[in-house]
Write an enzyme that holds these catalytic residues in place. Sequence first.
Site, short mmCIF file in Angstrom:
data_model
loop_
_atom_site.label_atom_id
_atom_site.label_comp_id
_atom_site.label_asym_id
_atom_site.label_seq_id
_atom_site.Cartn_x
_atom_site.Cartn_y
_atom_site.Cartn_z
N GLU A 1 0.82 -1.22 0.00
CA GLU A 1 0.00 0.00 0.00
C GLU A 1 0.86 1.27 0.00
O GLU A 1 0.62 2.20 0.77
CB GLU A 1 -0.97 -0.02 1.19
CG GLU A 1 -1.89 -1.23 1.14
CD GLU A 1 -2.99 -1.25 2.18
OE1 GLU A 1 -2.78 -0.72 3.29
OE2 GLU A 1 -4.06 -1.81 1.89
N ASP B 1 -8.58 -8.91 3.25
CA ASP B 1 -8.38 -7.81 4.20
C ASP B 1 -9.57 -7.68 5.15
O ASP B 1 -10.38 -6.76 4.97
CB ASP B 1 -8.17 -6.50 3.41
CG ASP B 1 -7.70 -5.36 4.30
OD1 ASP B 1 -7.43 -5.60 5.48
OD2 ASP B 1 -7.62 -4.23 3.79
N GLU C 1 -13.34 -2.23 11.07
CA GLU C 1 -13.18 -1.45 9.85
C GLU C 1 -14.23 -1.80 8.78
O GLU C 1 -14.89 -0.91 8.25
CB GLU C 1 -11.77 -1.68 9.29
CG GLU C 1 -11.54 -0.99 7.96
CD GLU C 1 -10.16 -1.27 7.37
OE1 GLU C 1 -9.33 -1.92 8.04
OE2 GLU C 1 -9.91 -0.81 6.24
C1 GCV Z 1 -2.98 0.40 8.47
C2 GCV Z 1 -6.27 -2.08 5.22
C3 GCV Z 1 -6.71 -0.83 5.91
C4 GCV Z 1 -5.55 0.12 6.12
C5 GCV Z 1 -4.46 -0.62 6.90
C6 GCV Z 1 -4.06 -1.86 6.10
C7 GCV Z 1 -3.05 -2.70 6.84
O1 GCV Z 1 -5.94 -1.83 3.91
O2 GCV Z 1 -7.71 -0.22 5.17
O3 GCV Z 1 -6.00 1.24 6.82
O4 GCV Z 1 -3.35 0.19 7.13
O5 GCV Z 1 -5.19 -2.65 5.90
O6 GCV Z 1 -3.46 -3.64 7.49
O7 GCV Z 1 -1.87 -2.42 6.73
#
Ligand code: GCV
Length: 721
Positions: free
Chosen positions: A326, A405, A433
């Site tokens: 990411e 995820d 989330e």
């Molecule tokens: C902290 C997902 C979440 C992100 C998070 C990522 C991760 O993509 O939306 O906010 O980042 O997971 O676990 O690294």
Amino acid sequence: MNPIVMNPIVMTSARLLDGALRCALIATVFFCASALLPFLAAETGAEAWLRYAAIDLPTAKAYERFPGAVVLGDSLVLKTAQQELVRGIDQIAGSTMRGGTGWPRENAVVLGTLRELHALAPALLPPQELRADGYWLKSANIHGHECLVITASTDRGVLYGVFALLSKIARGQRVPFIDEVQQPYAPIRWVNEWDNLDGRIERGYGGPSIFFAQGEVRGDLTRAGQYARLLASVGINGCTINNVNAAPGILEDSFVAQVSRIADVFRPWGVQLSLSVDLSSPKVMGGLDTFDPLDPRVREWWRKKVDEIYRNIPDFGGLVVKADSEGRLGPSAYGRTPADAANVIARALKPHRGVVFYRAFVYNHHLDWHNLKNDRAKAAYDNFHPLDGAFDDNVIIQIKNGPIDFQVREPASPLFAGLRRTSEAIELQITQEYTGQQRQLCFLVPMWKEVLDFDMRVDGRPASVKDLVAGRIFHRLTGGLVGVANVGMDANWLGSPLAMANLYGFGRLAWDPSLSAAKIVDEWTRLSFGSDPLLIKAITAMQLGSWHVYESYTGPLGAGTLTNILGNHYDPGPESSEENGWGQWHRADRQGIGMDRTRATGTGFIDQYPPEVQALYESPARCPDNLLLFFHHVAYTHLLHSGKTVIQHVYDSHYDGADRARDLVSQWMKLAGHVDDERYRDILSRLQYQAGEAVVWRDTICNWIYRLSGIGDRQGRVAPH
Ligand code: GCV
């Protein structure tokens, strides 16, 4: 108000009038009660499951037989254990124990490690070896005194034993004679907090950070200490305090010195502090022109940095790494592997007995969505399985429960079975989330249990995920469970009183994953709300059903949470999953829906599982309905095992889910007068809101899938049949 759940202070006072003995304690108890008034009277949820509400008089009386709380030894954690015991018995049973050290001179609860106990009572031996952090609760006569012994091989184990005893007492159990050993399932029982240094929390729904504000460690760390107490009470022994999307500044020497203050408030509770780090730190803040993990200067930089951390925090736990994910920089920048990156940090930590958690959440978010063979789900296994055996023994690969995820339903990640010579931990998400962001009720323990209990059938033999991560299958020295908690400054920590069952449940499962979801929620409800049978029955039923309710109107049949993945991860937004590189595709088109991940015609993801699991998922005929669309692209008219078509299931599930969300409101309303007003109203308004949101979800998804498929609902709710 129902007498069973009435204000515990009122109850304590009433009992005080009962007996002459208690009269002597009025002043003390009144003083303690007044000091605690803002927490207990208001029922803000700040005390969570450690409310220590008063129990009924006959049960409470049983504890008068132990006037002493004697500690053998003088470590910080043992002293904390003694104080917690005295505080708990005072609040729960209304008796003030006399704290003491050394050998008991009256009937007492005796706290100490096995070594200290041996000097006192050499014949008193636990029925089995106590592993680190395990404890033994034992009634025994010691030198003529009736004692209740809480012992362990470590100080922390003694503290856990105290919390376990208090939990039993607070739930109204009588423990006159006890002989019970409890051992943790795995050594790693950690939480991660995704707190940024400016005080915001990524995917946090309970207010700002309890650790940081405006780029500094908070001046007042009272909440951080209270959090450590909560964590310790369920056996959690480590906490990573900053976001895995780590700001390099966390490693500035001046900042590490600030962080040491957080470690100071964790220490009495046996919670080890750890930090997330940015792999490019040697370059972006360390003054080097590279962060290549194989460069000797980089190696030396990590060594010095880690030494500096331990100078400030001698009991520091370790470092967490998110890299090549990411947008985060990682070893790929130099053609190096995750093992190269993990090991350079692991070697710096090794002399201090620290560990590296290297996250397996490494994937390309610019995947070409036109290519039907591309599959984000394959990334963790593809990246880490070839490196099995290349990681140092103080590296732990931290693997999300599912291959995508934290969706409302995913299969267990195949990587759990793909690392035989590498330690691993499962990463679960306590903060909701993708599961309602604490605004909607979703008790996640049943979901986690499905993953932990899932049998990977390694080499044709049973290999549950819980055994794999605990290192029991491949005989690893370490491993365990990590939960992303993201508590905040809101009085009730997670923003919603009922969501705290997820934090409690994570801790209990990390300690003992064989506990049932029903047992966990029963414990949590009694501790958090009291023992009114009506209340226990209603809250446990609501919690236990809530994941299925949420799943049924947000993402049935394993299609993933059909949410707005480009925005808030909360509202319905099925179209946002497609036609972009993020790879959370459901591949819905005019003919059908679902990702074909088979080896025969699809992405081949199923190949990553051991053969018996492959056989389960490869054929739509055997694949469980609830994961069908995760593994297969099928026609809307495909018949499920239930006998319904996929499209009809989607309609029915959304209508049923929305109805059940509405029912949660009426279930809760039956509890009016059984719960303190503050929490009653807070929860009611959340459930009413959820009922409305469920209708929004239902209508959005049903209309979307009708527009795509052109197939109406047999019951005529969505479009004419
Ligand atoms: C902290 C997902 C979440 C992100 C998070 C990522 C991760 O993509 O939306 O906010 O980042 O997971 O676990 O690294």
